[in-house]
Design a protein around this motif. Structure first.
Motif, PDB file in Angstrom:
ATOM      1  N   ILE A 190    -122.897  55.663  -8.326  1.00 56.69           N
ATOM      2  CA  ILE A 190    -122.293  55.852  -9.643  1.00 56.69           C
ATOM      3  C   ILE A 190    -121.866  54.479 -10.149  1.00 56.69           C
ATOM      4  N   SER A 191    -122.327  54.112 -11.322  1.00 54.19           N
ATOM      5  CA  SER A 191    -121.996  52.800 -11.869  1.00 54.19           C
ATOM      6  C   SER A 191    -121.544  52.908 -13.310  1.00 54.19           C
ATOM      7  N   THR A 192    -120.373  52.324 -13.600  1.00 52.10           N
ATOM      8  CA  THR A 192    -119.967  52.074 -14.982  1.00 52.10           C
ATOM      9  C   THR A 192    -120.053  50.571 -15.194  1.00 52.10           C
ATOM     10  N   HIS A 193    -120.558  50.147 -16.328  1.00 52.29           N
ATOM     11  CA  HIS A 193    -120.798  48.727 -16.576  1.00 52.29           C
ATOM     12  C   HIS A 193    -120.975  48.521 -18.072  1.00 52.29           C
ATOM     13  N   GLU A 194    -120.709  47.320 -18.541  1.00 53.78           N
ATOM     14  CA  GLU A 194    -120.832  47.047 -19.969  1.00 53.78           C
ATOM     15  C   GLU A 194    -122.298  47.079 -20.394  1.00 53.78           C
ATOM     16  N   GLU A 195    -122.576  47.775 -21.477  1.00 52.74           N
ATOM     17  CA  GLU A 195    -123.951  47.860 -21.973  1.00 52.74           C
ATOM     18  C   GLU A 195    -124.400  46.525 -22.570  1.00 52.74           C
ATOM     19  N   ARG A 196    -125.703  46.301 -22.519  1.00 53.61           N
ATOM     20  CA  ARG A 196    -126.313  45.103 -23.087  1.00 53.61           C
ATOM     21  C   ARG A 196    -125.711  43.821 -22.530  1.00 53.61           C
ATOM     22  N   ARG A 197    -125.384  43.861 -21.263  1.00 55.85           N
ATOM     23  CA  ARG A 197    -124.896  42.662 -20.560  1.00 55.85           C
ATOM     24  C   ARG A 197    -125.750  42.471 -19.316  1.00 55.85           C
ATOM     25  N   TRP A 198    -125.930  41.201 -18.914  1.00 52.14           N
ATOM     26  CA  TRP A 198    -126.722  40.900 -17.725  1.00 52.14           C
ATOM     27  C   TRP A 198    -126.261  41.779 -16.558  1.00 52.14           C
ATOM     28  N   PRO A 199    -127.166  42.329 -15.731  1.00 59.49           N
ATOM     29  CA  PRO A 199    -128.608  42.085 -15.637  1.00 59.49           C
ATOM     30  C   PRO A 199    -129.464  43.003 -16.503  1.00 59.49           C
ATOM     31  N   PHE A 200    -128.855  43.682 -17.488  1.00 57.75           N
ATOM     32  CA  PHE A 200    -129.585  44.506 -18.453  1.00 57.75           C
ATOM     33  C   PHE A 200    -130.338  45.661 -17.784  1.00 57.75           C
ATOM     34  N   THR A 201    -129.719  46.209 -16.744  1.00 59.10           N
ATOM     35  CA  THR A 201    -130.248  47.388 -16.063  1.00 59.10           C
ATOM     36  C   THR A 201    -129.179  48.474 -16.094  1.00 59.10           C
ATOM     37  N   GLY A 202    -129.510  49.647 -15.549  1.00 58.38           N
ATOM     38  CA  GLY A 202    -128.536  50.724 -15.476  1.00 58.38           C
ATOM     39  C   GLY A 202    -128.357  51.483 -16.769  1.00 58.38           C
ATOM     40  N   GLU A 203    -129.467  51.760 -17.438  1.00 55.22           N
ATOM     41  CA  GLU A 203    -129.388  52.555 -18.657  1.00 55.22           C
ATOM     42  C   GLU A 203    -128.975  53.993 -18.333  1.00 55.22           C
ATOM     43  N   LEU A 204    -128.443  54.680 -19.331  1.00 52.29           N
ATOM     44  CA  LEU A 204    -127.990  56.065 -19.161  1.00 52.29           C
ATOM     45  C   LEU A 204    -129.114  56.944 -18.619  1.00 52.29           C
ATOM     46  N   GLU A 205    -130.346  56.657 -19.022  1.00 54.73           N
ATOM     47  CA  GLU A 205    -131.488  57.478 -18.617  1.00 54.73           C
ATOM     48  C   GLU A 205    -131.953  57.168 -17.203  1.00 54.73           C
ATOM     49  N   ASP A 206    -131.498  56.070 -16.634  1.00 53.02           N
ATOM     50  CA  ASP A 206    -131.960  55.649 -15.308  1.00 53.02           C
ATOM     51  C   ASP A 206    -131.234  56.456 -14.241  1.00 53.02           C
ATOM     52  N   GLN A 207    -131.953  57.396 -13.611  1.00 50.23           N
ATOM     53  CA  GLN A 207    -131.357  58.240 -12.581  1.00 50.23           C
ATOM     54  C   GLN A 207    -131.707  57.793 -11.173  1.00 50.23           C
ATOM     55  N   ALA A 208    -132.591  56.783 -11.041  1.00 51.05           N
ATOM     56  CA  ALA A 208    -132.966  56.235  -9.725  1.00 51.05           C
ATOM     57  C   ALA A 208    -133.311  57.349  -8.743  1.00 51.05           C
ATOM     58  N   GLY A 209    -134.292  58.160  -9.106  1.00 54.45           N
ATOM     59  CA  GLY A 209    -134.694  59.240  -8.210  1.00 54.45           C
ATOM     60  C   GLY A 209    -133.691  60.371  -8.179  1.00 54.45           C
ATOM     61  N   ALA A 210    -132.935  60.551  -9.258  1.00 53.96           N
ATOM     62  CA  ALA A 210    -131.939  61.630  -9.399  1.00 53.96           C
ATOM     63  C   ALA A 210    -130.754  61.461  -8.462  1.00 53.96           C
ATOM     64  N   GLN A 211    -130.595  60.278  -7.895  1.00 46.76           N
ATOM     65  CA  GLN A 211    -129.447  60.037  -7.020  1.00 46.76           C
ATOM     66  C   GLN A 211    -128.534  58.952  -7.580  1.00 46.76           C
ATOM     67  N   ALA A 212    -128.614  58.721  -8.866  1.00 46.77           N
ATOM     68  CA  ALA A 212    -127.758  57.717  -9.495  1.00 46.77           C
ATOM     69  C   ALA A 212    -127.193  58.239 -10.796  1.00 46.77           C
ATOM     70  N   ILE A 213    -125.964  57.843 -11.069  1.00 48.35           N
ATOM     71  CA  ILE A 213    -125.319  58.115 -12.346  1.00 48.35           C
ATOM     72  C   ILE A 213    -124.967  56.761 -12.943  1.00 48.35           C
ATOM     73  N   ASN A 214    -125.628  56.398 -14.018  1.00 46.55           N
ATOM     74  CA  ASN A 214    -125.360  55.147 -14.717  1.00 46.55           C
ATOM     75  C   ASN A 214    -124.699  55.446 -16.051  1.00 46.55           C
TER      76      ASN A 214
END
Length: 373
Positions: A190-214
């Motif tokens: 589970i990751s909370t992070h500032e949007e549009r900031r480096w490393p520019f990953t972890g979009e809301l749609e990114d579930q990483a194999g359904a085992q991630a909450i971004n």
């Protein structure tokens, strides 16, 4: 279950070690936390453990042998070749060659690995020198040479645990951890992070194999919004999987005064989440992470240690504690330093109305959780 006293893992290697005068990590961080907690009589010898330096063989549980050898050689020689710089991304502006380029990150990793040994049955361990979540298997990234959160989670899995929750509230997305555990069904990230900031990953749609909450956070996200996220997304997801261990990366760069992010949290958000996580698993490992204002880092991470122990945080620091913060300096400081950064440990809450963006993202994740939990 009654847990033993929390343990604090530290090392003197952090004292005086710097990435360079102009680097954001030129500031003291772990030494400030140690000194402040001792000044507050919060850190007796019985709760302090000296971090060992991880051996190369232990580091290859995630990192390639060639990369570890490159770090060792860089420390011995003080320079890297163009080929090594290109291949392993060391000797760059973000990840420079400095005198402890191998020993310091290996000590942070050794602390997190020691923590998993101390937590083999149950307990709480705090390793503020850890949390280097950008390190990749064969190269450095984002001020991180090794990835101690990955190594710690791998160690928990090697012990036979099958439900590990990794929670990351740094202002920057934990791309190294996400890459390491993409699709790993035993790990919920589970990751909370500032949007549009480096490393520019972890979009809301990114579930990483359904085992991630971004959950990317809009610029200016404040305490009330973060509390909604914690209550509606983070804590229910953890409760649903009934983790055997929780690893929390508690980056201090999400607070308002940090120079490398534009969020508006107070350190209450971090401490409140820590307090909520304590009863949710028999094993809790809390790590440091980002944080580039020396006063906010020292105050936040000391407050986390107080929270883990149930210590009362005074409205105003006693003179011994105040002296630790007053002695700090910062070559990147702009303008006058606010008095509260020296006189107090707990920030004033930073409140506000809940934005439509936050509500929408929370609702999106709640709907998704009902499908896969």
């Amino acid at each position: 279950m009654s847990l033993p006293q929390p343990l604090f893992i530290g090392s003197e290697i952090y004292r005086g070690s710097s990435y360079g005068e102009k680097h954001p990590l030129s500031i003291p961080r772990v030494p400030t936390v140690i000194d402040l907690c001792r000044a507050m009589d919060w850190l007796p010898k019985s709760q302090y453990r000296v971090s060992p330096m991880a051996k190369p063989a232990a580091l290859t549980a995630f990192h390639t042998p060639e990369y570890i050898e490159a770090l060792i050689d860089a420390e011995a020689l003080g320079v890297v070749s163009d080929e090594t710089r290109d291949r392993h991304k060391i000797g760059t502006l973000s990840n420079p060659v400095y005198p402890e380029i191998y020993r310091r990150p290996a000590t942070a990793a050794g602390g997190s690995l020691l923590a998993t040994e101390l937590l083999v049955n149950c307990g709480i361990v705090y390793n503020p020198g850890g949390g280097t979540h950008h390190g990749m298997a064969d190269h450095a990234a984002g001020f991180c040479y090794l990835n101690d959160p990955v190594l710690a989670i791998e160690s928990f899995l090697a012990q036979g645990l099958t439900r590990v929750a990794y929670v990351d509230i740094d202002a920057h997305h934990c791309d190294g951890v996400a890459a390491a555990f993409h699709g790993e069904t035993r790990v919920l990230m589970i990751s909370t992070h500032e949007e549009r900031r480096w490393p520019f990953t972890g979009e809301l749609e990114d579930q990483a194999g359904a085992q991630a909450i971004n959950l990317p956070l809009p610029k200016g996200t404040h305490d009330d919004e973060f509390q909604l996220i914690a209550d509606s997304v983070i804590l229910p997801a953890i409760q649903a999987i009934r983790p055997e261990a929780i690893v929390l990366q508690c980056g201090a760069d999400a607070v308002a005064e940090d120079p490398l992010a534009r969020l508006n949290l107070s350190n209450n958000s971090h401490c409140n989440l820590v307090k909520s996580l304590v009863p949710m698993a028999p094993r809790l490992l809390v790590l440091g992470g980002g944080g580039y204002n020396p006063w906010t880092v020292g105050r936040l991470w000391s407050g986390v240690w107080a929270t883990l122990n149930g210590f009362e945080i005074p409205d105003r620091l006693p003179e011994k504690g105040r002296a630790v913060l007053a002695a700090l300096s910062w070559n990147r400081q702009r303008g006058e330093r606010p008095d509260y950064l020296v006189d107090t440990l707990r920030d004033a809450p930073r409140k506000g109305s809940i934005s439509k963006e936050i509500r929408h993202r929370v609702q999106t994740l709640q709907a998704r959780q009902r499908v896969w939990v």
